[in-house]
Design an enzyme around this catalytic site. Structure first.
Site, PDB file in Angstrom:
ATOM      1  N   SER A 155       0.831  -1.298  -0.152  1.00 41.92           N
ATOM      2  CA  SER A 155      -0.107  -0.077  -0.166  1.00 41.92           C
ATOM      3  C   SER A 155       0.942   1.305   0.089  1.00 41.92           C
ATOM      4  CB  SER A 155      -0.826  -0.032   1.295  1.00 41.92           C
ATOM      5  OG  SER A 155      -1.475   1.321   1.463  1.00 41.92           O
ATOM      6  N   TYR A 162      -2.224  -1.186  10.715  1.00 38.84           N
ATOM      7  CA  TYR A 162      -2.267  -1.571   9.125  1.00 38.84           C
ATOM      8  C   TYR A 162      -0.956  -1.138   8.513  1.00 38.84           C
ATOM      9  CZ  TYR A 162      -4.001  -1.204   4.290  1.00 38.84           C
ATOM     10  OH  TYR A 162      -4.348  -1.429   3.174  1.00 38.84           O
TER      11      TYR A 162
HETATM   12  P1  NAP Z   1     -11.288  -6.206  -0.294  1.00 34.43           P
HETATM   13  O1  NAP Z   1     -12.332  -5.624  -1.189  1.00 34.43           O
HETATM   14  O2  NAP Z   1     -11.799  -6.286   1.082  1.00 34.43           O
HETATM   15  O3  NAP Z   1     -11.073  -7.553  -0.325  1.00 34.43           O
HETATM   16  C1  NAP Z   1     -10.269  -8.378   0.298  1.00 34.43           C
HETATM   17  C2  NAP Z   1     -10.603  -9.868   0.333  1.00 34.43           C
HETATM   18  O4  NAP Z   1      -9.682 -10.539   1.160  1.00 34.43           O
HETATM   19  C3  NAP Z   1     -11.735  -9.987   0.930  1.00 34.43           C
HETATM   20  O5  NAP Z   1     -12.801 -10.764   0.269  1.00 34.43           O
HETATM   21  C4  NAP Z   1     -11.633 -10.694   2.318  1.00 34.43           C
HETATM   22  O6  NAP Z   1     -12.573 -11.179   2.812  1.00 34.43           O
HETATM   23  C5  NAP Z   1     -10.389 -11.425   1.952  1.00 34.43           C
HETATM   24  N1  NAP Z   1      -9.741 -11.721   3.137  1.00 34.43           N
HETATM   25  C6  NAP Z   1      -9.613 -11.330   4.483  1.00 34.43           C
HETATM   26  N2  NAP Z   1      -8.802 -11.829   5.288  1.00 34.43           N
HETATM   27  C7  NAP Z   1      -8.664 -13.062   4.512  1.00 34.43           C
HETATM   28  C8  NAP Z   1      -8.007 -14.451   5.104  1.00 34.43           C
HETATM   29  N3  NAP Z   1      -7.521 -14.510   6.042  1.00 34.43           N
HETATM   30  N4  NAP Z   1      -8.002 -15.452   4.139  1.00 34.43           N
HETATM   31  C9  NAP Z   1      -8.484 -15.191   2.983  1.00 34.43           C
HETATM   32  N5  NAP Z   1      -8.934 -14.014   2.537  1.00 34.43           N
HETATM   33  C10 NAP Z   1      -9.150 -13.124   3.364  1.00 34.43           C
HETATM   34  O7  NAP Z   1     -10.169  -5.228  -0.086  1.00 34.43           O
HETATM   35  P2  NAP Z   1      -9.375  -4.495  -1.365  1.00 34.43           P
HETATM   36  O8  NAP Z   1      -9.506  -3.262  -1.190  1.00 34.43           O
HETATM   37  O9  NAP Z   1      -9.370  -5.416  -2.633  1.00 34.43           O
HETATM   38  O10 NAP Z   1      -7.755  -5.132  -0.659  1.00 34.43           O
HETATM   39  C11 NAP Z   1      -6.801  -5.861  -1.222  1.00 34.43           C
HETATM   40  C12 NAP Z   1      -5.589  -5.754  -0.900  1.00 34.43           C
HETATM   41  O11 NAP Z   1      -5.161  -4.599  -1.301  1.00 34.43           O
HETATM   42  C13 NAP Z   1      -5.368  -5.628   0.613  1.00 34.43           C
HETATM   43  O12 NAP Z   1      -4.303  -6.220   0.866  1.00 34.43           O
HETATM   44  C14 NAP Z   1      -5.377  -4.161   1.153  1.00 34.43           C
HETATM   45  O13 NAP Z   1      -4.719  -3.636   2.100  1.00 34.43           O
HETATM   46  C15 NAP Z   1      -4.834  -3.753  -0.317  1.00 34.43           C
HETATM   47  N6  NAP Z   1      -4.951  -2.258  -0.482  1.00 34.43           N
HETATM   48  C16 NAP Z   1      -6.135  -1.663  -0.707  1.00 34.43           C
HETATM   49  C17 NAP Z   1      -6.350  -0.301  -1.161  1.00 34.43           C
HETATM   50  C18 NAP Z   1      -7.638   0.336  -1.520  1.00 34.43           C
HETATM   51  O14 NAP Z   1      -7.800   1.477  -1.228  1.00 34.43           O
HETATM   52  N7  NAP Z   1      -8.708  -0.739  -1.421  1.00 34.43           N
HETATM   53  C19 NAP Z   1      -5.175   0.644  -1.266  1.00 34.43           C
HETATM   54  C20 NAP Z   1      -3.893  -0.066  -1.140  1.00 34.43           C
HETATM   55  C21 NAP Z   1      -3.748  -1.558  -0.559  1.00 34.43           C
HETATM   56  P3  NAP Z   1     -13.687 -10.575   3.812  1.00 34.43           P
HETATM   57  O15 NAP Z   1     -14.390  -9.215   3.126  1.00 34.43           O
HETATM   58  O16 NAP Z   1     -14.508 -11.682   4.423  1.00 34.43           O
HETATM   59  O17 NAP Z   1     -12.893 -10.091   4.909  1.00 34.43           O
END
Ligand code: NAP
Length: 242
Positions: free
Chosen positions: A144, A157
């Site tokens: 991130s 985080y």
């Molecule tokens: P998201 O839409 O919440 O998707 C994350 C997925 O991972 C969800 O389906 C979640 O399930 C699943 N998950 C959580 N814990 C898990 C586990 N222990 N084992 C297997 N699956 C698990 O989030 P996203 O925004 O796409 O984020 C994806 C990655 O990008 C993360 O690492 C996040 O930190 C990073 N990121 C996101 C952003 C942003 O702005 N969106 C920016 C920088 C980095 P649940 O929903 O049931 O928890």
């Protein structure tokens, strides 16, 4: 068809950036293992791909909590048996929690470090021997902008995402000579359920969204497939010296 006959494991593949990765890799010919803690979301992400006639690759759901050693080991063995190997791992599963050093509970600290950081260690631990056996592979970790700097009230985080960079660099150094490439993407704000949840915590979501947009050079937030395309580039032969 950059990923024809390649097996690609994507954690967090049921939602957001991970789901977009599943689609891009499958569009480019991969056999995708959609790994998510939420079995329903994993299945629906895989089904969306299977239902598309224009996609050459395939997708199968493998529900697991990748932050648990037994689940990580079981799922990697299972994928090896079902799909015949492992070429690429995208560590995308993550959670967002808020708090300072004072207000963050021990449980929240443990949860965030376990899901955001330990999961990447565990998946790498079990995937690497299988990749090495196959002559090489690539791991892309999703960090991130908070891997590189801190924002307020996000201690656990921010710490976990800084750790993702260290983990990536260590794997790259330890396994480069075995033809393993480890890279990390550090996205800004991306329009996913996680981001929408984060901004909904504030009173005025629209106002927070505007602030997010202005914080980016392009004056907008990113879309999940914009990160997924970069991840696919890093994982592909196009990124062979990264
Ligand atoms: P998201 O839409 O919440 O998707 C994350 C997925 O991972 C969800 O389906 C979640 O399930 C699943 N998950 C959580 N814990 C898990 C586990 N222990 N084992 C297997 N699956 C698990 O989030 P996203 O925004 O796409 O984020 C994806 C990655 O990008 C993360 O690492 C996040 O930190 C990073 N990121 C996101 C952003 C942003 O702005 N969106 C920016 C920088 C980095 P649940 O929903 O049931 O928890």
């Amino acid at each position: 068809m950059q990923f024809k006959s390649k097996v690609v494991l994507i954690t967090g593949g049921g939602s957001g950036i991970g789901k977009a990765c599943c689609q891009i890799f499958a569009e480019r010919g991969a056999s995708v293992a959609v790994i998510d803690i939420d079995a329903k979301k994993a299945k629906s992400s895989a089904n969306e791909i299977s239902d598309r006639n224009d996609i050459k690759g395939t997708a199968q759901a493998f529900p697991a909590d990748v932050s648990l050693l037994n689940d990580a080991k079981r799922i990697v063995d299972n994928i090896q048996d079902v799909l015949g190997g492992v070429d690429t791992l995208v560590n995308c599963a993550g959670i967002q929690r808020y708090g300072t050093a004072v207000s963050t509970s021990e449980d929240t600290w443990d949860e965030v470090i376990r899901v955001n950081l330990k999961s990447m260690f565990l998946m790498s631990k079990y995937v690497l021997p299988k990749m090495i056996q196959r002559g090489g592979g690539s791991i892309v970790n999703v960090g991130s902008v908070q891997s590189l700097g801190a924002v307020a009230d996000s201690l656990a985080y921010v710490t976990s995402k800084h750790g993702v960079l260290g983990l990536t660099r260590s794997i790259a150094i330890d396994h480069g000579r075995e033809n393993i490439r480890a890279t990390c993407v550090c996205p800004g704000a991306i329009d996913t359920p996680m981001l929408r949840w984060s901004i909904s915590r504030e009173g005025d979501s629209e106002k927070v969204l505007e602030i997010c947009k202005k914080a980016h050079a392009l004056g907008r937030i990113g879309q999940p497939n914009e990160v997924a395309k970069l991840i696919a580039f890093l994982a592909s032969e196009e990124g062979s010296f990264l």
